[in-house]
Design a protein around this motif. Structure first.
Motif, PDB file in Angstrom:
ATOM      1  N   ASN A   1      75.757 -34.198 -38.010  1.00 53.59           N
ATOM      2  CA  ASN A   1      75.342 -33.135 -37.101  1.00 53.59           C
ATOM      3  C   ASN A   1      74.949 -31.852 -37.835  1.00 53.59           C
ATOM      4  O   ASN A   1      74.042 -31.141 -37.399  1.00 53.59           O
ATOM      5  N   GLU A   2      75.621 -31.559 -38.946  1.00 57.65           N
ATOM      6  CA  GLU A   2      75.230 -30.379 -39.730  1.00 57.65           C
ATOM      7  C   GLU A   2      73.858 -30.595 -40.374  1.00 57.65           C
ATOM      8  O   GLU A   2      73.034 -29.668 -40.437  1.00 57.65           O
TER       9      GLU A   2
ATOM     10  N   GLY B   1      71.026 -29.743 -38.211  1.00 62.23           N
ATOM     11  CA  GLY B   1      70.806 -28.312 -38.014  1.00 62.23           C
ATOM     12  C   GLY B   1      70.025 -27.654 -39.126  1.00 62.23           C
ATOM     13  O   GLY B   1      69.447 -26.580 -38.921  1.00 62.23           O
TER      14      GLY B   1
ATOM     15  N   THR C   1      67.757 -26.740 -28.775  1.00 60.39           N
ATOM     16  CA  THR C   1      68.289 -26.275 -30.061  1.00 60.39           C
ATOM     17  C   THR C   1      68.403 -27.409 -31.069  1.00 60.39           C
ATOM     18  O   THR C   1      68.966 -27.216 -32.147  1.00 60.39           O
ATOM     19  N   PHE C   2      67.866 -28.580 -30.733  1.00 61.53           N
ATOM     20  CA  PHE C   2      67.951 -29.731 -31.632  1.00 61.53           C
ATOM     21  C   PHE C   2      66.940 -29.588 -32.767  1.00 61.53           C
ATOM     22  O   PHE C   2      65.751 -29.394 -32.528  1.00 61.53           O
ATOM     23  N   CYS C   3      67.431 -29.652 -33.998  1.00 62.74           N
ATOM     24  CA  CYS C   3      66.581 -29.541 -35.195  1.00 62.74           C
ATOM     25  C   CYS C   3      65.589 -28.382 -35.046  1.00 62.74           C
ATOM     26  O   CYS C   3      64.364 -28.589 -35.051  1.00 62.74           O
TER      27      CYS C   3
ATOM     28  N   SER D   1      74.568 -27.497 -28.673  1.00 64.82           N
ATOM     29  CA  SER D   1      73.864 -28.068 -29.811  1.00 64.82           C
ATOM     30  C   SER D   1      74.829 -28.929 -30.612  1.00 64.82           C
ATOM     31  O   SER D   1      76.055 -28.805 -30.492  1.00 64.82           O
ATOM     32  N   ASN D   2      74.279 -29.800 -31.450  1.00 67.83           N
ATOM     33  CA  ASN D   2      75.125 -30.715 -32.227  1.00 67.83           C
ATOM     34  C   ASN D   2      75.999 -30.000 -33.243  1.00 67.83           C
ATOM     35  O   ASN D   2      76.948 -30.587 -33.766  1.00 67.83           O
ATOM     36  N   GLN D   3      75.692 -28.744 -33.534  1.00 69.28           N
ATOM     37  CA  GLN D   3      76.518 -27.998 -34.478  1.00 69.28           C
ATOM     38  C   GLN D   3      77.666 -27.258 -33.779  1.00 69.28           C
ATOM     39  O   GLN D   3      78.513 -26.666 -34.443  1.00 69.28           O
ATOM     40  N   GLU D   4      77.703 -27.309 -32.457  1.00 70.78           N
ATOM     41  CA  GLU D   4      78.777 -26.653 -31.699  1.00 70.78           C
ATOM     42  C   GLU D   4      79.856 -27.668 -31.326  1.00 70.78           C
ATOM     43  O   GLU D   4      80.262 -27.778 -30.178  1.00 70.78           O
TER      44      GLU D   4
END
Length: 573
Positions: free
Chosen positions: A275-276, A279, A301-303, A562-565
């Motif tokens: 996931n990081e 980002g 917010t993806f990529c 988002s995947n970073q959250e």
């Protein structure tokens, strides 16, 4: 010379000619003509205890073999009961031919006994439904349906057969009879974005592919279940270009966990590294994926800083969620030889050393983040007890599914079968039966939960009757675990509808079904040989493991984030 045979006889002979050896189903009055002909054939019928179970058994045969399977059901409740399994097949691109009985033509539209408007009910969950009203349609329909189920993005095709149509006689030329079974009619999905790749477009795609790669500082491959048949060459591609890679839930096993360039599963319960990387990448190469919400999180917010290349066999998926900078509608099997060409590799190779060193260092930093969870030890311990490398791992849907996905050491993608797009509880047991029917010498291990197993528990009778080599591993936390986890996180620990207040005795249930049972107390140093013995013995077996309800699945990306959250929480045991 011409001969008259019934529509039912023709259907059975067609299925035999196509190599269908086993059919799951549940008979009823409106499909008995077809069953009468089935009885005289060499096809083995698997009598499921529920039509949903029959549909998942058919799925198991198709998912594990890659070939078409078939299922028979009667009208009305038979059709309604089957819908869940076919919706699941449609979302995960599983090729199944469905033959449903229907009331006679003269009774259609009269609310006759066990009549439903099958066509309107199922049209959105199949590639096509044929509602037969003319018996002479059958030869063409069968060939079209068979071709359509396997062409492009695979999926289920439904044939609805009024009872009188099944008994109707059609004239067949015996000289051309066998040839009719090999007729293929091809289909393509036509949309505004549907452009078949040709030699010119492939050349242009490769030119731009190379330009994007040369410009990128942190390229990342995003691989899904649509690409798993090419896992060997995809491993070669990653090694050749030294591009890091993440996979979806359905793409697990394409890359081995110990591959230094593999960051693991992405998405809601993906690894921190995967996931990081999403980002920070500046070029995302998506192959055989749908950009579904469980994988990408918040699409806006993806990529955020990445150009996107999308390769997929289905034009409808390209640009549906995220508009790509470069795309091609192409089967990865046809494209990957070009991607592996030495010319492309050599043009890109000179950038590797200077550019990839910081990327590889960052990957190793992410991969060293500890994954502290008692479920990891449990899953890896069970993996060590599974004796045969040539086996299948299936799951139902829930926390157990995510723990297996996160921690099981898959060696190849064909080993892994789960319900992805629909996330259907009750999937595991009947689908395992279908897998074992197609691969009787391969052990099948089905991880399930106490919520999921009850949804198709009746198929334990089918499992026992067929005496298949399926091992049920029940992880019992006496809750709907993923529901409880969200109530813990977002609903103030209000456990509304997530806790079971009555708990069946699975030992007695297994005794009733004649299936060997073991209660495995993983934390009490039980005799390890006993567990290995029950998992290794021939025939079905059932292992129950008590799991604390406090265990959650982490990392966890809440819906809409988002995947970073992601949420990280040490689990208290």
């Amino acid at each position: 010379m011409w001969e008259e045979i019934t529509v039912s006889q023709y259907i059975i002979q067609f299925l035999e000619a196509k190599g269908i050896q086993k059919i799951a189903g549940v008979p009823g009055g409106t499909i008995l003509p077809l069953y009468e002909c089935l009885a005289a054939s060499n096809i083995h019928h698997i009598l499921a205890r529920h039509e949903q179970g029959a549909g998942f058994i058919a799925q198991g045969m198709a998912r594990s073999s890659g070939e078409i399977s078939a299922v028979f059901v009667s009208s009305g409740p038979g059709v309604a009961n089957l819908i869940t399994a076919i919706a699941d097949a449609h979302r995960d691109s599983v090729p199944v031919l469905i033959f449903s009985g229907q009331v006679p033509l003269a009774l259609k539209g009269t609310d006759a006994f066990q009549e439903l408007d099958t066509e309107s009910m199922v049209s959105s969950i199949v590639k096509k439904i044929y509602a037969i009203e003319d018996p002479t349609q059958i030869p063409i329909v069968l060939n079209e349906a068979y071709a359509l189920a396997m062409e492009g993005k695979k999926g289920p095709v439904w044939i609805d057969l009024p009872k009188d149509i099944q008994m109707s006689r059609i004239s067949i030329s015996m000289e051309t009879f066998s040839n009719e079974f090999s007729i293929q009619r091809h289909f393509s999905v036509e949309t505004e974005n549907s452009i078949e790749a040709n030699s010119h477009s492939i050349h242009e795609f490769l030119k731009q592919w190379n330009e994007y790669l040369c410009q990128a500082k942190f390229p990342l491959l995003y691989i899904g279940g649509g690409a798993k048949k090419e896992y060997k060459r995809l491993r070669e591609l990653v090694n050749q270009y030294q591009i890091p890679v993440v996979t979806t839930l359905m793409g697990l096993g394409i890359f081995e966990k110990e591959d230094p360039l593999y960051l693991g599963m992405m998405g809601m319960h993906g690894t921190i590294g995967a996931n990081e990387a999403l980002g920070v990448c500046d070029l995302l190469i998506a192959i055989g994926v749908r950009f579904d919400d469980r994988a990408i999180g918040n699409k806006d917010t993806f990529c955020p800083d990445a150009k996107i290349i999308h390769i997929d066999i289905d034009a409808n998926e390209i640009g549906k969620i995220r508009k790509p900078n470069l795309s091609i509608k192409k089967d990865i099997s046809d494209l990957i030889p070009f991607l592996l060409e030495d010319r492309l590799h050599n043009e890109f190779a000179y950038l590797k050393k200077s550019r990839n060193e910081p990327i590889l260092n960052q990957i190793q930093t992410w991969k060293q983040i500890p994954e502290s969870h008692p479920a990891k030890e449990l899953i890896l311990g069970l993996a060590e007890k599974i004796p045969n490398e040539d086996h299948f791992i299936l799951t139902d849907v829930g926390q157990h599914q995510m723990w297996v996905a996160q921690y099981y050491p898959f060696s190849k993608p064909t080993q892994w079968i789960t319900s992805g797009g629909q996330g259907t509880m009750g999937f595991g047991l009947p689908t395992s039966i279908g897998v074992s029917l197609s691969h009787p010498t391969h052990p099948v291990y089905c991880f399930t939960g106490d919520g999921s197993i009850m949804m198709n528990l009746q198929e334990l009778a089918t499992l026992r009757e067929q005496n298949l080599n399926v091992k049920i591993i029940l992880m019992n936390n006496e809750h709907l675990g993923l529901v409880k986890q969200q109530q813990d996180l977002f609903y103030g620990n209000v456990y509304s509808g997530s806790q079971f207040h009555f708990h069946p005795n699975f030992s007695m249930l297994c005794a009733a079904f004649g299936i060997p049972y073991l209660l495995w107390e993983n934390d009490q140093n039980q005799d390890q040989d006993h567990l290995q013995t029950i998992l290794a013995q021939n025939g079905p077996s059932f292992v129950e493991i008590k799991v604390p309800s406090e265990w959650g699945v982490y990392p966890f990306v809440p819906g809409g984030k988002s995947n970073q959250e992601y949420i990280l929480e040490l689990v208290k045991t």
